[in-house]
Write a protein that holds these residues in place. Structure first.
Motif, PDB file in Angstrom:
ATOM      1  N   LEU A  25      -3.945   2.020   9.308  1.00 56.62           N
ATOM      2  CA  LEU A  25      -3.524   0.884   8.475  1.00 56.62           C
ATOM      3  C   LEU A  25      -2.336   1.264   7.606  1.00 56.62           C
ATOM      4  O   LEU A  25      -1.388   0.486   7.467  1.00 56.62           O
ATOM      5  N   ASP A  26      -2.388   2.451   6.999  1.00 55.11           N
ATOM      6  CA  ASP A  26      -1.261   2.918   6.180  1.00 55.11           C
ATOM      7  C   ASP A  26       0.015   2.985   7.013  1.00 55.11           C
ATOM      8  O   ASP A  26       1.085   2.574   6.564  1.00 55.11           O
ATOM      9  N   SER A  27      -0.103   3.476   8.235  1.00 53.61           N
ATOM     10  CA  SER A  27       1.054   3.564   9.121  1.00 53.61           C
ATOM     11  C   SER A  27       1.561   2.171   9.502  1.00 53.61           C
ATOM     12  O   SER A  27       2.763   1.907   9.466  1.00 53.61           O
ATOM     13  N   ALA A  28       0.654   1.288   9.849  1.00 51.82           N
ATOM     14  CA  ALA A  28       1.038  -0.072  10.244  1.00 51.82           C
ATOM     15  C   ALA A  28       1.694  -0.829   9.088  1.00 51.82           C
ATOM     16  O   ALA A  28       2.636  -1.600   9.299  1.00 51.82           O
ATOM     17  N   PHE A  29       1.185  -0.609   7.871  1.00 49.48           N
ATOM     18  CA  PHE A  29       1.715  -1.307   6.704  1.00 49.48           C
ATOM     19  C   PHE A  29       2.808  -0.510   6.006  1.00 49.48           C
ATOM     20  O   PHE A  29       3.289  -0.897   4.953  1.00 49.48           O
ATOM     21  N   LYS A  30       3.188   0.647   6.574  1.00 48.34           N
ATOM     22  CA  LYS A  30       4.236   1.519   6.050  1.00 48.34           C
ATOM     23  C   LYS A  30       3.961   1.943   4.602  1.00 48.34           C
ATOM     24  O   LYS A  30       4.812   1.860   3.732  1.00 48.34           O
ATOM     25  N   ILE A  31       2.733   2.408   4.380  1.00 48.04           N
ATOM     26  CA  ILE A  31       2.314   2.879   3.060  1.00 48.04           C
ATOM     27  C   ILE A  31       2.189   4.391   3.115  1.00 48.04           C
ATOM     28  O   ILE A  31       1.561   4.942   4.014  1.00 48.04           O
ATOM     29  N   LYS A  32       2.811   5.065   2.142  1.00 49.70           N
ATOM     30  CA  LYS A  32       2.716   6.521   2.063  1.00 49.70           C
ATOM     31  C   LYS A  32       1.902   6.856   0.820  1.00 49.70           C
ATOM     32  O   LYS A  32       2.170   6.373  -0.257  1.00 49.70           O
TER      33      LYS A  32
END
Length: 64
Positions: A25-32
């Protein structure tokens, strides 16, 4: 995990691929974010009734 911008709540149940799903989900939503050794956990006091009505809620429960 609460993703407010995307209106998604992921309820991480231990030992049910929660870390992998959170990373996806973090990758899909571009969250680091920095990863903790354990957690993250959400508490029901952060989820409002309005969020329950408006957000897409995800949880995974595996069958052993």
């Amino acid at each position: 995990m609460i993703y407010s911008k995307q209106k998604v709540i992921f309820i991480h149940i231990p030992k049910n691929a929660g870390t992998t799903i959170t990373k996806a989900l973090d990758s899909a939503f571009k969250i680091k974010r920095k990863r903790k050794r354990r957690g993250p956990w959400i508490h029901d006091d952060k989820i409002t009734e309005q969020m329950i009505d408006d957000y897409f809620i995800i949880a995974v429960c595996r069958n052993p």
